[in-house]
Design a protein around this motif. Sequence first.
Motif, short mmCIF file in Angstrom:
data_model
loop_
_atom_site.label_atom_id
_atom_site.label_comp_id
_atom_site.label_asym_id
_atom_site.label_seq_id
_atom_site.Cartn_x
_atom_site.Cartn_y
_atom_site.Cartn_z
N LEU A 158 12.40 19.03 -9.72
CA LEU A 158 12.90 19.44 -11.04
C LEU A 158 13.05 18.24 -11.97
O LEU A 158 12.79 18.34 -13.18
CB LEU A 158 14.23 20.17 -10.89
N LEU A 159 13.46 17.10 -11.42
CA LEU A 159 13.52 15.88 -12.23
C LEU A 159 12.13 15.49 -12.72
O LEU A 159 11.96 15.05 -13.86
CB LEU A 159 14.13 14.74 -11.41
N TRP A 200 9.10 7.05 -14.11
CA TRP A 200 8.57 7.65 -12.89
C TRP A 200 8.86 6.78 -11.67
O TRP A 200 9.15 7.30 -10.58
CB TRP A 200 7.07 7.90 -13.02
N LEU A 201 8.81 5.46 -11.84
CA LEU A 201 9.18 4.56 -10.74
C LEU A 201 10.66 4.72 -10.39
O LEU A 201 11.04 4.65 -9.21
CB LEU A 201 8.87 3.11 -11.11
N PHE A 213 14.71 6.83 -6.63
CA PHE A 213 15.75 7.82 -6.39
C PHE A 213 15.37 8.71 -5.21
O PHE A 213 16.18 8.96 -4.30
CB PHE A 213 15.94 8.66 -7.66
N ALA A 214 14.11 9.18 -5.19
CA ALA A 214 13.64 10.03 -4.10
C ALA A 214 13.67 9.29 -2.77
O ALA A 214 14.03 9.87 -1.73
CB ALA A 214 12.22 10.51 -4.41
N ALA A 215 13.32 8.01 -2.78
CA ALA A 215 13.35 7.22 -1.54
C ALA A 215 14.77 7.09 -1.02
O ALA A 215 15.02 7.15 0.20
CB ALA A 215 12.74 5.84 -1.80
N GLY A 232 16.15 3.30 -14.23
CA GLY A 232 14.74 3.50 -14.51
C GLY A 232 14.53 4.11 -15.90
O GLY A 232 13.64 3.69 -16.65
N LEU A 233 15.37 5.08 -16.26
CA LEU A 233 15.26 5.71 -17.58
C LEU A 233 15.58 4.71 -18.70
O LEU A 233 14.90 4.67 -19.73
CB LEU A 233 16.19 6.92 -17.66
N CYS A 234 16.60 3.89 -18.48
CA CYS A 234 16.98 2.90 -19.49
C CYS A 234 15.89 1.83 -19.67
O CYS A 234 15.57 1.45 -20.80
CB CYS A 234 18.31 2.23 -19.11
N LEU A 235 15.35 1.37 -18.55
CA LEU A 235 14.29 0.35 -18.65
C LEU A 235 13.06 0.92 -19.35
O LEU A 235 12.36 0.20 -20.09
CB LEU A 235 13.93 -0.15 -17.25
#
Length: 301
Positions: free
Chosen positions: A237-238, A252-253, A258-260, A294-297
Amino acid sequence: MPDAVRGHWADRFTPVSARPYLRLARIERPIGWWLLLIPCWWSAALAALAADAPFPNLWHLALFLVGAVAMRGAGSTYNDIVDRELDARVARTRDRPLPSGRVSLKGAWAFVLAQCAVGLAVLLQFDLFAIATGFASVAIVLTYPFMKRVIWLPQLVLGLAFSWGALMGWAAAFGSLAPAPLLLYAAAIAWVVGYDTIYALQDIEDDEIAGIKSAARLFGEHVRPAVGACYALSVALLAGALAAIDAGPIAWLGLLAFAAHLAWQVATLDPEDGARALTLFRANRDAGLILFLGLCLQALA
């Protein structure tokens, strides 16, 4: 409390008379407000990406921080009021301020109202749409403490409440909602169900005695794949939320990292080890901040 942070400032430097109230607000257990705050910050960062802003609105981030601490405290106090008789029958909770008699019922209600006043002051800093969006969560918050008596998946209702911030950051930025924050909200719900199922592993034996329903009891020996399924759904969903705003590679990274982290939690989960369950539950703060970073970067890129 067994899951409190050892040597927390609330237990060392505050007046003795104030400590039971701080424990009602779970001040010595900051993971709760972190997990309430992170979806707000995700949403603010997602909104910044959608608006091509160089960074999430710092004023909004600060308001969400204050609001998360206040409303987590209010929610926890309200939960303890509702659950005071159940808490007296569970080993991990019978020393809470209400069942132990260190705070009166009248004092607890007054404390709820004081914390709600802080939360209201924060909410009123936003526009009318964001204010209305915030108020829309009240019914869910008031309902949640009763769900463990009624349904086998009270974590789902907790997710509906704890994930509401995934709507708030976007609402505060745009004065509206869109598919991206709705997907983010759904992702946060699945995340909450997963990590709170891990948390509930600590209480299985006492919950059985007290007749408290939980996802940990529902899933039983299948709890690890169930948590994995919740986490996989959250990541999917993310991904939908990022695709909806055409996010760049750094975002995406961040999602991949996060998934890892979530995969590591599932791989190392031992349903028989309550201490390990608490460690993994707390680790979700770091997982959430990894995605936020990740979103901020990506916004800065």
